[in-house]
Design a protein around this motif. Structure first.
Motif, PDB file in Angstrom:
ATOM      1  N   VAL A 227       0.823  -1.206   0.000  1.00 48.56           N
ATOM      2  CA  VAL A 227       0.000   0.000   0.000  1.00 48.56           C
ATOM      3  C   VAL A 227       0.859   1.259   0.000  1.00 48.56           C
ATOM      4  N   ILE A 228       1.990   1.258   0.698  1.00 43.25           N
ATOM      5  CA  ILE A 228       2.823   2.459   0.754  1.00 43.25           C
ATOM      6  C   ILE A 228       3.431   2.754  -0.615  1.00 43.25           C
ATOM      7  N   LEU A 229       3.896   1.716  -1.293  1.00 42.40           N
ATOM      8  CA  LEU A 229       4.430   1.918  -2.640  1.00 42.40           C
ATOM      9  C   LEU A 229       3.373   2.510  -3.564  1.00 42.40           C
ATOM     10  N   ASN A 230       2.195   1.925  -3.584  1.00 47.33           N
ATOM     11  CA  ASN A 230       1.171   2.346  -4.530  1.00 47.33           C
ATOM     12  C   ASN A 230       0.557   3.695  -4.183  1.00 47.33           C
ATOM     13  N   LEU A 231       0.449   4.004  -2.899  1.00 51.17           N
ATOM     14  CA  LEU A 231      -0.026   5.339  -2.523  1.00 51.17           C
ATOM     15  C   LEU A 231       0.999   6.411  -2.888  1.00 51.17           C
ATOM     16  N   THR A 232       2.283   6.074  -2.781  1.00 57.18           N
ATOM     17  CA  THR A 232       3.328   7.025  -3.183  1.00 57.18           C
ATOM     18  C   THR A 232       3.311   7.232  -4.694  1.00 57.18           C
TER      19      THR A 232
END
Length: 340
Positions: A227-232
């Motif tokens: 989720v952190i990768l894709n939100l970034t």
């Protein structure tokens, strides 16, 4: 010494109960003990994994932490109850002989009282200890119930986290690809048609993160589920839309208000994460925008070099840098040499 046992036991029980209630019922994040255990355990595991978010070891940390936190609550309540009983040598008697119990027998009595199983081998020695035993039993029952019910919303929040990540990844696995997939030859309406759903999921994920920060440690080694990768990636795509695309082709700030508000709320919730002392100052790899130019997207070419400056979107990028680093990722995982 006996008074010290009583004081230590009461303090420990109150401390554990406060941490339990704060973590499970306050919806304002974890308690002091829970946060300490979570952050230290995660940093240790991340270090063991060489700060590499692709190591399988990290996928097990979230589940391990959930069990560890509950076991720590159990141990704390048990030890606190044991110390309280230990403050009076005659607090617990053998039911058959009325003999004073040993320390090990008091430890056993504290454990089965908290678990509410009670087998009758031992009994409180007075009315005062009858009341104390009842209070411990009620506390144990509440503790067990709350601990079990805490697991379900945490797992539901993790499921939503994965759902949000997969949804974002379906739009594109890099900022460039996300913009290409949203471009219809004239504008980015393909992206805007998802803005209400995305804003809702991001806001709900942010609120879940605020209520159950342990979901931060449910890690995935796959980009699709991180989720952190894709939100970034999504945040950078919106940044570039506002910064690097000609005004006539990009959505207006008003059109992006809903999705931008959800992104800002997510960053606000996660601002509590502090910079790791081992973290180096962030920098961006070379960004490749050729595919966007070839697709006919009108870019502000004179501003492209300025976009990868650390002064551009400084505050939000600093927060995202900390989050990426703490999850074992870097900006090179966002801006890859071959982004499409």
């Amino acid at each position: 010494m006996q008074l010290l046992y009583a004081i230590a036991g009461i303090i420990l029980i109150i401390f554990v109960l406060k941490d339990l209630v704060t973590t499970t019922l306050s919806f304002q994040g974890g308690g002091l003990l829970t946060n300490f255990l979570s952050e230290k355990t995660w940093r240790l595991c991340l270090k063991m994994a060489g700060n590499d978010g692709k190591k399988k070891l990290l996928e097990r940390v979230g589940h391990m932490l959930l069990v560890l936190i509950i076991l720590t609550w159990v141990a704390g309540m048990w030890l606190g109850s044991f110390l309280l009983l230990l403050s009076d040598p005659a607090s617990v008697l053998n039911s058959n002989t009325d003999e004073v119990t040993t320390a090990w027998e008091k430890l056993y009595f504290a454990g089965y009282t908290l678990s509410t199983m009670g087998n009758g081998d031992y009994k409180p020695s007075s009315y005062v200890w009858d009341i104390v035993t009842n209070l411990l039993a009620f506390s144990g029952l509440a503790f067990i119930t709350i601990s079990i019910t805490y697991i379900m919303p945490v797992l539901s929040a993790v499921i939503l986290q994965v759902k949000l990540s997969v949804f974002l990844n379906s739009l594109g696995n890099s900022p460039q690809q996300m913009l290409l997939n949203s471009w219809n030859g004239e504008n980015f309406n393909r992206l805007l048609k998802h803005d209400a759903d995305l804003a809702d999921m991001i806001t709900q994920h942010s609120q879940n993160h605020k209520a159950y920060p342990i979901i931060h440690y449910f890690h995935s080694v796959e980009q699709r589920q991180s989720v952190i990768l894709n939100l970034t990636i999504f945040d950078e795509a919106i940044n570039f839309l506002q910064f690097g695309v000609q005004d006539e082709a990009r959505p207006s700030d008003e059109d992006l208000l809903t999705i931008r508000g959800a992104q800002d709320y997510y960053l606000f919730v996660l601002e509590r994460h502090q910079k790791n002392e081992e973290q180096e100052p962030y920098s961006f790899p070379e960004m490749n925008w050729n595919a966007l130019i070839e697709a006919g997207i009108p870019l502000k070419t004179d501003r492209l070099s300025e976009f990868n400056s650390t002064e551009t979107y400084k505050k939000r990028r600093e927060t995202l840098t900390y989050l990426l680093y703490q999850d074992g990722w870097q900006w090179k995982d966002i801006y890859r040499p071959n982004p499409v």
